[in-house]
Write an enzyme that holds these catalytic residues in place. Sequence first.
Site, mmCIF file in Angstrom:
data_model
loop_
_atom_site.group_PDB
_atom_site.id
_atom_site.type_symbol
_atom_site.label_atom_id
_atom_site.label_comp_id
_atom_site.label_asym_id
_atom_site.label_seq_id
_atom_site.Cartn_x
_atom_site.Cartn_y
_atom_site.Cartn_z
ATOM 1 N N ASP A 139 0.811 -1.214 0.000
ATOM 2 C CA ASP A 139 0.000 0.000 0.000
ATOM 3 C C ASP A 139 0.845 1.266 0.000
ATOM 4 O OD1 ASP A 139 0.952 -0.468 2.575
ATOM 5 O OD2 ASP A 139 -1.015 -0.860 3.427
ATOM 6 N N ASN A 153 -7.263 -2.892 14.574
ATOM 7 C CA ASN A 153 -8.648 -3.198 14.206
ATOM 8 C C ASN A 153 -8.745 -4.382 13.234
ATOM 9 O OD1 ASN A 153 -7.690 -2.162 11.825
ATOM 10 N ND2 ASN A 153 -9.059 -0.392 11.747
ATOM 11 N N HIS A 197 -7.019 -4.731 10.397
ATOM 12 C CA HIS A 197 -6.764 -4.481 8.968
ATOM 13 C C HIS A 197 -5.465 -5.146 8.516
ATOM 14 C CE1 HIS A 197 -4.565 -0.378 9.795
ATOM 15 N NE2 HIS A 197 -3.657 -1.307 9.558
ATOM 16 N N GLU A 250 -9.639 -1.897 5.685
ATOM 17 C CA GLU A 250 -10.226 -1.592 6.985
ATOM 18 C C GLU A 250 -11.484 -2.441 7.197
ATOM 19 O OE1 GLU A 250 -8.491 0.072 8.892
ATOM 20 O OE2 GLU A 250 -7.974 2.080 8.239
HETATM 21 C C1 F6R Z 1 1.577 -1.447 6.160
HETATM 22 C C2 F6R Z 1 0.261 -2.023 6.299
HETATM 23 C C3 F6R Z 1 -0.501 -2.017 7.586
HETATM 24 C C4 F6R Z 1 0.370 -2.289 8.818
HETATM 25 C C5 F6R Z 1 -0.467 -2.196 10.075
HETATM 26 C C6 F6R Z 1 0.345 -2.410 11.323
HETATM 27 O O1 F6R Z 1 2.046 -1.599 4.844
HETATM 28 O O2 F6R Z 1 -0.240 -2.473 5.333
HETATM 29 O O3 F6R Z 1 -1.501 -3.002 7.514
HETATM 30 O O4 F6R Z 1 0.963 -3.542 8.708
HETATM 31 O O5 F6R Z 1 -1.091 -0.940 10.149
HETATM 32 O O6 F6R Z 1 1.244 -1.358 11.480
HETATM 33 P P1 F6R Z 1 2.352 -1.387 12.631
HETATM 34 O O7 F6R Z 1 3.304 -2.463 12.246
HETATM 35 O O8 F6R Z 1 2.996 -0.025 12.551
HETATM 36 O O9 F6R Z 1 1.646 -1.650 13.899
#
Ligand code: F6R
Length: 247
Positions: free
Chosen positions: A67, A136, A138, A143
């Site tokens: 992403d 959450n 995701h 989301e």
């Molecule tokens: C990042 C992504 C997100 C993160 C998630 C956890 O490319 O796709 O899904 O993996 O938000 O983020 P952290 O590791 O910062 O807790």
Amino acid sequence: MKVIKCKDYTEMSKKAAGLFAAQITMKPDCVLGLATGSTPIGTYKRLIELYQAGDLDFSRVKTVNLDEYVGLDGSSDQSYRYFMNENLFNHVNINKNDTHVPNGKAADLAAEGENYEALIRSLGGIDMQLLGIGNNGHIGFNEPNEFFDKTTHEVQLTESTITANARFFASMDEVPKTAISMGIGTIMQAKKIILVANGSSKAETIYNTVYGPITPQVPASALQLHPDVTIIVDEEAYAAIAEKCGK
Ligand code: F6R
């Protein structure tokens, strides 16, 4: 689904890096799906160490990232392209032309989504996909929703994600409100999936991912339907499984 409990973040990172190293060794021209965020930084550090020790060769590896924020280009230090260069690509012998991140500056994001899907197909699909997970549930920026998004698409970030990601920006107002992300369908087509999670804030969502109902309200729960998923967590992220399942 295989769940591997590690004692801490370092062990989690080493285990995940070990699986990616094995993938690169077994198939030197493999396609890796990569993630950003705090969680995979230790995995990337370990991969860099293995490269520096002469144990890994990235010269034929290709990558596709999950992403990117809409509106940021690669020169912005909050962009995911910048993150990948800083945390991995600048430190190994990968050809940057073989590294791909969705274009958050594309004028037509729907067309960018279709192009990204075509790119992944043209590379022969993703051999191994690294995932973090949001509090959450995701994965990528898919989301909680009424349905599972299939392909690469523009997403509205939730308040919870914007708040969680504000730590990387000077203020909440600067956090982009939209992103472009692989869909759940894109992720599910990866041949192997490795999900890493650490810390107590991930415990509940890891439990729901592994043992909860398969629902788009917990996007990661779709992974229960994938034939080759390994979830690597530290003790804190494992805590709700330990408590509710008594193991
Ligand atoms: C990042 C992504 C997100 C993160 C998630 C956890 O490319 O796709 O899904 O993996 O938000 O983020 P952290 O590791 O910062 O807790």
